[in-house]
Write a protein that holds these residues in place. Sequence first.
Motif, mmCIF file in Angstrom:
data_model
loop_
_atom_site.group_PDB
_atom_site.id
_atom_site.type_symbol
_atom_site.label_atom_id
_atom_site.label_comp_id
_atom_site.label_asym_id
_atom_site.label_seq_id
_atom_site.Cartn_x
_atom_site.Cartn_y
_atom_site.Cartn_z
ATOM 1 N N VAL A 76 -41.947 -29.773 -63.833
ATOM 2 C CA VAL A 76 -42.626 -30.957 -64.398
ATOM 3 C C VAL A 76 -41.645 -31.793 -65.222
ATOM 4 N N MET A 77 -40.860 -31.121 -66.053
ATOM 5 C CA MET A 77 -39.897 -31.843 -66.903
ATOM 6 C C MET A 77 -38.934 -32.670 -66.046
ATOM 7 N N VAL A 78 -38.439 -32.061 -64.997
ATOM 8 C CA VAL A 78 -37.449 -32.733 -64.154
ATOM 9 C C VAL A 78 -38.097 -33.840 -63.327
ATOM 10 N N LEU A 132 -36.559 -25.966 -56.707
ATOM 11 C CA LEU A 132 -35.600 -26.495 -57.685
ATOM 12 C C LEU A 132 -34.161 -26.405 -57.168
ATOM 13 N N ASN A 133 -33.915 -25.412 -56.334
ATOM 14 C CA ASN A 133 -32.552 -25.215 -55.830
ATOM 15 C C ASN A 133 -32.358 -25.756 -54.416
ATOM 16 N N ASP A 134 -33.357 -26.459 -53.879
ATOM 17 C CA ASP A 134 -33.265 -26.975 -52.511
ATOM 18 C C ASP A 134 -32.962 -28.470 -52.537
ATOM 19 N N ARG A 135 -31.827 -28.834 -51.975
ATOM 20 C CA ARG A 135 -31.384 -30.235 -52.026
ATOM 21 C C ARG A 135 -32.349 -31.213 -51.346
ATOM 22 N N ASN A 136 -33.227 -30.677 -50.483
ATOM 23 C CA ASN A 136 -34.211 -31.560 -49.847
ATOM 24 C C ASN A 136 -35.497 -31.653 -50.664
ATOM 25 N N LEU A 137 -35.634 -30.820 -51.644
ATOM 26 C CA LEU A 137 -36.852 -30.843 -52.463
ATOM 27 C C LEU A 137 -36.461 -31.229 -53.895
ATOM 28 N N LEU A 138 -36.867 -30.416 -54.875
ATOM 29 C CA LEU A 138 -36.563 -30.787 -56.262
ATOM 30 C C LEU A 138 -35.073 -30.778 -56.578
ATOM 31 N N GLY A 139 -34.332 -29.992 -55.802
ATOM 32 C CA GLY A 139 -32.879 -29.913 -55.991
ATOM 33 C C GLY A 139 -32.183 -31.263 -55.837
ATOM 34 N N LYS A 140 -32.908 -32.235 -55.270
ATOM 35 C CA LYS A 140 -32.366 -33.601 -55.195
ATOM 36 C C LYS A 140 -32.068 -34.156 -56.578
ATOM 37 N N ILE A 141 -32.957 -33.822 -57.524
ATOM 38 C CA ILE A 141 -32.746 -34.368 -58.872
ATOM 39 C C ILE A 141 -32.425 -33.285 -59.900
ATOM 40 N N SER A 142 -32.513 -32.031 -59.483
ATOM 41 C CA SER A 142 -32.257 -30.953 -60.449
ATOM 42 C C SER A 142 -30.891 -30.327 -60.212
ATOM 43 N N PRO A 143 -30.172 -30.006 -61.282
ATOM 44 C CA PRO A 143 -28.946 -29.224 -61.107
ATOM 45 C C PRO A 143 -29.337 -27.794 -60.711
#
Length: 471
Positions: free
Chosen positions: A142-144, A221-232
Amino acid sequence: MESAAHVALISSPGMGHLFPALEFATRLSTRHRLTVTVFIVPSRSSSAENKVIAAAQAAGLFTVVELPPADMSDVTESSVVGRLAITMRRHVPILRSAVSAMTSPPSVLIADIFSIESFAVADEFDMKKYAFVASNAWFLAVMVYAQVWDREIVGQYVDQKEPLQIPGCESVRPCDVIDPLLDRTEQQYFEILKLGMGIASSDGVLVNTWDELQDRTLASLNDRNLLGKISPPVYSIGPIVRQPGSKKGGSSELFNWLSKQPSESVIYVSFGSGGTLSFEQMTEVAHGLEMSRQRFVWVVRAPKVRSDGAFFTTGDESEEQSLAKFLPEGFLERTSEVGFVVSMWADQTAVLGSPAVGGFFSHSGWNSALESITNGVPMVVWPLYAEQRMNATMLTEEIGVGVRSKELPTNALIEREEIAAMVRKIMVEEDDEGKAIRAKAKELQRSAAKALGEGGSSHHNFARVVKLFGC
Ligand code: UDP
Ligand code: UDP
């Protein structure tokens, strides 16, 4: 042994922030032999917090630096989150002076979520910057992702007809949205957005959960196609929970009493370091406990209402008052054999670790939830503020380790009959649901221990993170 990396942590005020930061620092210094400095911004008014800080200093496992207070005299903001964010913003120059005065400055800065703006200091001193989230991965999501909701959603979140989507994660029901995001015109809303973007700018996020508990959210969070796009990159390194204090082992009256109660016969009732109930709700809880016919330990606080309507206390013992006047007439006498009422504060991890305790009636603060789970204790969840409604939904509907009331306790008076039924459900296993909840608590206790043990997921992630720190 002096190790290569010197890691600094900065913690914002409040027990819910201070405890996990100190516990995390303890692990970094004792298990991974890092040189650790913890910068603390204490709440000046809390003697309970001062004791915790003094104990950490005395233990000598790492350096504890109490930062001097920032001038807040001109601040009119009244929300807890808004004030916390401003306090920590004003500590950035104070941290800068403290770091520049160090003979061997740290090479890594780990900031808790309210301290994210101190990454500015990390940039200036060429330090790696990590966020430490002492809550769970769904909250982190949620924060991200709040910056995207902010762009895409029109109107207040609580008025949305559909749950709020987060890629690859459970969606969030409008009524569960975290408190500071509820009113999009308030300063605390903008503060959370900013902190969320700060987390996203870090080199990595350490979160107090474990892979097996929140696999889907962590994967997103760690998937570049999902939340990982904006999360480290996100590393789950938990559950990090506080060790019981020195009273463990029965030196106090409470632990003496607990040691005489049958196994798993006592429900522990407590609403975190800050939560309180209204006077009317305390009355219902008291009668509900009596009606449940279960033994109990209840950490009682004076009912108190803040100007914005939230129930609030600083957790400071100086506020200790005569409990009897807040409890139904004759309650203390009638329950003197089966109940133990504590004023203001109990050594919670020691209570939950007692073999006599079989249930936890909790505000579902994340530290409390982890302390319950790591002791295999099922919960009656009673969310009050912050991200606790999300925690409650996850704990009851997804993980299945607790029960909750039909209405939110912050929206309605929960009556004694319902309270008694919830307590009996987790304590007496009268039905299959109660049995499943208790079994789940034991299963998660094993899962947590496995994650932390040699070869476990969190053990592995912790080692990866320490490597990233440059050791
Ligand atoms: N705590 C305690 N005794 C109390 C109340 C709280 O030891 O009477 C501790 C509890 O064990 C936990 C922390 O304070 O480690 C509270 O953190 P949590 O995230 O549960 O809730 P918060 O206080 O931040 O709302
Ligand atoms: N707090 C409180 N009463 C409230 C809200 C917050 O005592 O109604 C305290 C809480 O215990 C914590 C601090 O204020 O020590 C910051 O609370 P926040 O809402 O940020 O959440 P936390 O992460 O501590 O759960």
